[in-house]
Design a protein around this motif. Structure first.
Motif, PDB file in Angstrom:
ATOM      1  N   LEU A 105       0.822  -1.204   0.000  1.00  0.00           N
ATOM      2  CA  LEU A 105       0.000   0.000   0.000  1.00  0.00           C
ATOM      3  C   LEU A 105       0.861   1.261   0.000  1.00  0.00           C
ATOM      4  O   LEU A 105       0.607   2.194  -0.766  1.00  0.00           O
ATOM      5  CB  LEU A 105      -0.948   0.016   1.200  1.00  0.00           C
ATOM      6  CG  LEU A 105      -1.875   1.227   1.300  1.00  0.00           C
ATOM      7  CD1 LEU A 105      -2.747   1.354   0.056  1.00  0.00           C
ATOM      8  CD2 LEU A 105      -2.726   1.126   2.553  1.00  0.00           C
ATOM      9  N   ASN A 106       1.884   1.291   0.830  1.00  0.00           N
ATOM     10  CA  ASN A 106       2.783   2.443   0.878  1.00  0.00           C
ATOM     11  C   ASN A 106       3.450   2.678  -0.481  1.00  0.00           C
ATOM     12  O   ASN A 106       3.610   3.819  -0.916  1.00  0.00           O
ATOM     13  CB  ASN A 106       3.845   2.267   1.954  1.00  0.00           C
ATOM     14  CG  ASN A 106       3.269   2.303   3.346  1.00  0.00           C
ATOM     15  OD1 ASN A 106       2.156   2.770   3.566  1.00  0.00           O
ATOM     16  ND2 ASN A 106       4.014   1.784   4.306  1.00  0.00           N
ATOM     17  N   THR A 107       3.834   1.591  -1.144  1.00  0.00           N
ATOM     18  CA  THR A 107       4.459   1.705  -2.461  1.00  0.00           C
ATOM     19  C   THR A 107       3.483   2.308  -3.467  1.00  0.00           C
ATOM     20  O   THR A 107       3.838   3.238  -4.196  1.00  0.00           O
ATOM     21  CB  THR A 107       4.935   0.317  -2.942  1.00  0.00           C
ATOM     22  OG1 THR A 107       5.892  -0.194  -2.003  1.00  0.00           O
ATOM     23  CG2 THR A 107       5.580   0.398  -4.317  1.00  0.00           C
ATOM     24  N   LEU A 108       2.261   1.826  -3.490  1.00  0.00           N
ATOM     25  CA  LEU A 108       1.262   2.337  -4.433  1.00  0.00           C
ATOM     26  C   LEU A 108       0.987   3.815  -4.208  1.00  0.00           C
ATOM     27  O   LEU A 108       0.977   4.614  -5.157  1.00  0.00           O
ATOM     28  CB  LEU A 108      -0.038   1.546  -4.299  1.00  0.00           C
ATOM     29  CG  LEU A 108       0.039   0.035  -4.536  1.00  0.00           C
ATOM     30  CD1 LEU A 108      -1.319  -0.605  -4.279  1.00  0.00           C
ATOM     31  CD2 LEU A 108       0.533  -0.280  -5.918  1.00  0.00           C
ATOM     32  N   VAL A 109       0.766   4.194  -2.953  1.00  0.00           N
ATOM     33  CA  VAL A 109       0.437   5.586  -2.624  1.00  0.00           C
ATOM     34  C   VAL A 109       1.613   6.514  -2.934  1.00  0.00           C
ATOM     35  O   VAL A 109       1.438   7.586  -3.515  1.00  0.00           O
ATOM     36  CB  VAL A 109       0.011   5.700  -1.142  1.00  0.00           C
ATOM     37  CG1 VAL A 109      -0.096   7.147  -0.706  1.00  0.00           C
ATOM     38  CG2 VAL A 109      -1.306   4.974  -0.912  1.00  0.00           C
ATOM     39  N   GLU A 110       2.809   6.087  -2.576  1.00  0.00           N
ATOM     40  CA  GLU A 110       3.981   6.943  -2.790  1.00  0.00           C
ATOM     41  C   GLU A 110       4.317   7.090  -4.273  1.00  0.00           C
ATOM     42  O   GLU A 110       4.699   8.181  -4.715  1.00  0.00           O
ATOM     43  CB  GLU A 110       5.182   6.400  -2.019  1.00  0.00           C
ATOM     44  CG  GLU A 110       6.320   7.389  -1.961  1.00  0.00           C
ATOM     45  CD  GLU A 110       7.458   6.948  -1.058  1.00  0.00           C
ATOM     46  OE1 GLU A 110       8.570   7.451  -1.268  1.00  0.00           O
ATOM     47  OE2 GLU A 110       7.241   6.114  -0.154  1.00  0.00           O
ATOM     48  N   ILE A 111       4.176   6.024  -5.047  1.00  0.00           N
ATOM     49  CA  ILE A 111       4.410   6.146  -6.493  1.00  0.00           C
ATOM     50  C   ILE A 111       3.448   7.160  -7.086  1.00  0.00           C
ATOM     51  O   ILE A 111       3.847   8.046  -7.849  1.00  0.00           O
ATOM     52  CB  ILE A 111       4.291   4.775  -7.202  1.00  0.00           C
ATOM     53  CG1 ILE A 111       5.524   3.911  -6.898  1.00  0.00           C
ATOM     54  CG2 ILE A 111       4.134   4.964  -8.715  1.00  0.00           C
ATOM     55  CD1 ILE A 111       5.433   2.497  -7.425  1.00  0.00           C
ATOM     56  N   GLN A 112       2.178   7.054  -6.728  1.00  0.00           N
ATOM     57  CA  GLN A 112       1.189   7.996  -7.250  1.00  0.00           C
ATOM     58  C   GLN A 112       1.549   9.438  -6.864  1.00  0.00           C
ATOM     59  O   GLN A 112       1.517  10.338  -7.703  1.00  0.00           O
ATOM     60  CB  GLN A 112      -0.199   7.643  -6.741  1.00  0.00           C
ATOM     61  CG  GLN A 112      -1.272   8.535  -7.308  1.00  0.00           C
ATOM     62  CD  GLN A 112      -2.668   8.123  -6.882  1.00  0.00           C
ATOM     63  OE1 GLN A 112      -2.860   7.572  -5.805  1.00  0.00           O
ATOM     64  NE2 GLN A 112      -3.632   8.385  -7.725  1.00  0.00           N
ATOM     65  N   ALA A 113       1.902   9.669  -5.611  1.00  0.00           N
ATOM     66  CA  ALA A 113       2.227  11.018  -5.147  1.00  0.00           C
ATOM     67  C   ALA A 113       3.466  11.574  -5.845  1.00  0.00           C
ATOM     68  O   ALA A 113       3.484  12.737  -6.267  1.00  0.00           O
ATOM     69  CB  ALA A 113       2.431  11.010  -3.633  1.00  0.00           C
ATOM     70  N   LYS A 114       4.501  10.760  -5.983  1.00  0.00           N
ATOM     71  CA  LYS A 114       5.743  11.235  -6.602  1.00  0.00           C
ATOM     72  C   LYS A 114       5.572  11.476  -8.101  1.00  0.00           C
ATOM     73  O   LYS A 114       6.161  12.420  -8.641  1.00  0.00           O
ATOM     74  CB  LYS A 114       6.884  10.268  -6.328  1.00  0.00           C
ATOM     75  CG  LYS A 114       7.308  10.312  -4.864  1.00  0.00           C
ATOM     76  CD  LYS A 114       8.637   9.648  -4.644  1.00  0.00           C
ATOM     77  CE  LYS A 114       9.042   9.707  -3.189  1.00  0.00           C
ATOM     78  NZ  LYS A 114       9.524  10.991  -2.753  1.00  0.00           N
ATOM     79  N   LEU A 115       4.762  10.661  -8.752  1.00  0.00           N
ATOM     80  CA  LEU A 115       4.503  10.905 -10.173  1.00  0.00           C
ATOM     81  C   LEU A 115       3.738  12.212 -10.364  1.00  0.00           C
ATOM     82  O   LEU A 115       4.062  12.997 -11.261  1.00  0.00           O
ATOM     83  CB  LEU A 115       3.724   9.744 -10.786  1.00  0.00           C
ATOM     84  CG  LEU A 115       4.505   8.455 -11.004  1.00  0.00           C
ATOM     85  CD1 LEU A 115       3.578   7.344 -11.486  1.00  0.00           C
ATOM     86  CD2 LEU A 115       5.648   8.664 -11.988  1.00  0.00           C
ATOM     87  N   ARG A 116       2.746  12.448  -9.527  1.00  0.00           N
ATOM     88  CA  ARG A 116       1.996  13.716  -9.633  1.00  0.00           C
ATOM     89  C   ARG A 116       2.911  14.909  -9.374  1.00  0.00           C
ATOM     90  O   ARG A 116       2.826  15.922 -10.065  1.00  0.00           O
ATOM     91  CB  ARG A 116       0.828  13.721  -8.656  1.00  0.00           C
ATOM     92  CG  ARG A 116      -0.274  12.812  -9.118  1.00  0.00           C
ATOM     93  CD  ARG A 116      -1.638  13.433  -8.944  1.00  0.00           C
ATOM     94  NE  ARG A 116      -2.603  12.600  -9.653  1.00  0.00           N
ATOM     95  CZ  ARG A 116      -3.551  11.919  -9.068  1.00  0.00           C
ATOM     96  NH1 ARG A 116      -3.719  11.987  -7.771  1.00  0.00           N
ATOM     97  NH2 ARG A 116      -4.377  11.184  -9.782  1.00  0.00           N
ATOM     98  N   ALA A 117       3.769  14.794  -8.350  1.00  0.00           N
ATOM     99  CA  ALA A 117       4.697  15.884  -8.031  1.00  0.00           C
ATOM    100  C   ALA A 117       5.669  16.151  -9.186  1.00  0.00           C
ATOM    101  O   ALA A 117       6.112  17.285  -9.376  1.00  0.00           O
ATOM    102  CB  ALA A 117       5.473  15.560  -6.751  1.00  0.00           C
ATOM    103  N   ALA A 118       5.967  15.110  -9.964  1.00  0.00           N
ATOM    104  CA  ALA A 118       6.881  15.255 -11.098  1.00  0.00           C
ATOM    105  C   ALA A 118       6.167  15.754 -12.355  1.00  0.00           C
ATOM    106  O   ALA A 118       6.804  15.973 -13.383  1.00  0.00           O
ATOM    107  CB  ALA A 118       7.564  13.922 -11.385  1.00  0.00           C
ATOM    108  N   GLY A 119       4.839  15.911 -12.281  1.00  0.00           N
ATOM    109  CA  GLY A 119       4.090  16.447 -13.411  1.00  0.00           C
ATOM    110  C   GLY A 119       3.362  15.423 -14.259  1.00  0.00           C
ATOM    111  O   GLY A 119       2.849  15.756 -15.323  1.00  0.00           O
ATOM    112  N   GLU A 120       3.292  14.177 -13.791  1.00  0.00           N
ATOM    113  CA  GLU A 120       2.572  13.140 -14.539  1.00  0.00           C
ATOM    114  C   GLU A 120       1.086  13.269 -14.271  1.00  0.00           C
ATOM    115  O   GLU A 120       0.643  13.195 -13.128  1.00  0.00           O
ATOM    116  CB  GLU A 120       3.071  11.749 -14.133  1.00  0.00           C
ATOM    117  CG  GLU A 120       2.368  10.614 -14.844  1.00  0.00           C
ATOM    118  CD  GLU A 120       2.472  10.704 -16.357  1.00  0.00           C
ATOM    119  OE1 GLU A 120       1.408  10.820 -17.002  1.00  0.00           O
ATOM    120  OE2 GLU A 120       3.596  10.668 -16.885  1.00  0.00           O
TER     121      GLU A 120
END
Length: 97
Positions: free
Chosen positions: A62-77
């Motif tokens: 769960l932590n992996t899924l949530v963090e990937i989503q957050a970091k991708l959004r922060a990077a502009g995805e």
């Protein structure tokens, strides 16, 4: 939209940090697709070693899924990510290397 190299780099760093150190993340595959509502989306497959797959715990997943989503959004995805796990040797679903 960010490029596949950056997406794989983000996903690899997050997966390696969140999953047990005994779980070998051997590859990250990505591909674009259209979700069930007709929106552009992103499929990310985290490939782990066969012996490491059984050691992945629920919170780490769960932590992996949530963090990937957050970091991708922060990077502009802007595409929504669908994150999957697979073990080495499973049939390839056509994702990029």
């Amino acid at each position: 939209m960010i490029d596949d190299i950056k997406i794989r780099d983000i996903a690899r760093k997050v997966a390696t940090a969140n999953l047990s150190s005994s779980t070998a993340v051997s590859d990250i595959k990505t591909r674009s697709f259209i979700d069930s509502e007709g929106h552009d989306a992103l499929r990310i497959t985290i490939i782990v070693s066969p012996d490491g797959a059984s050691r992945i715990q629920g919170d780490a997943t769960l932590n992996t899924l949530v963090e990937i989503q957050a970091k991708l959004r922060a990077a502009g995805e802007g595409r929504s990510p669908l994150v999957e796990f697979a073990t080495e040797g499973e049939p390839d679903d056509g994702g990029d290397s």
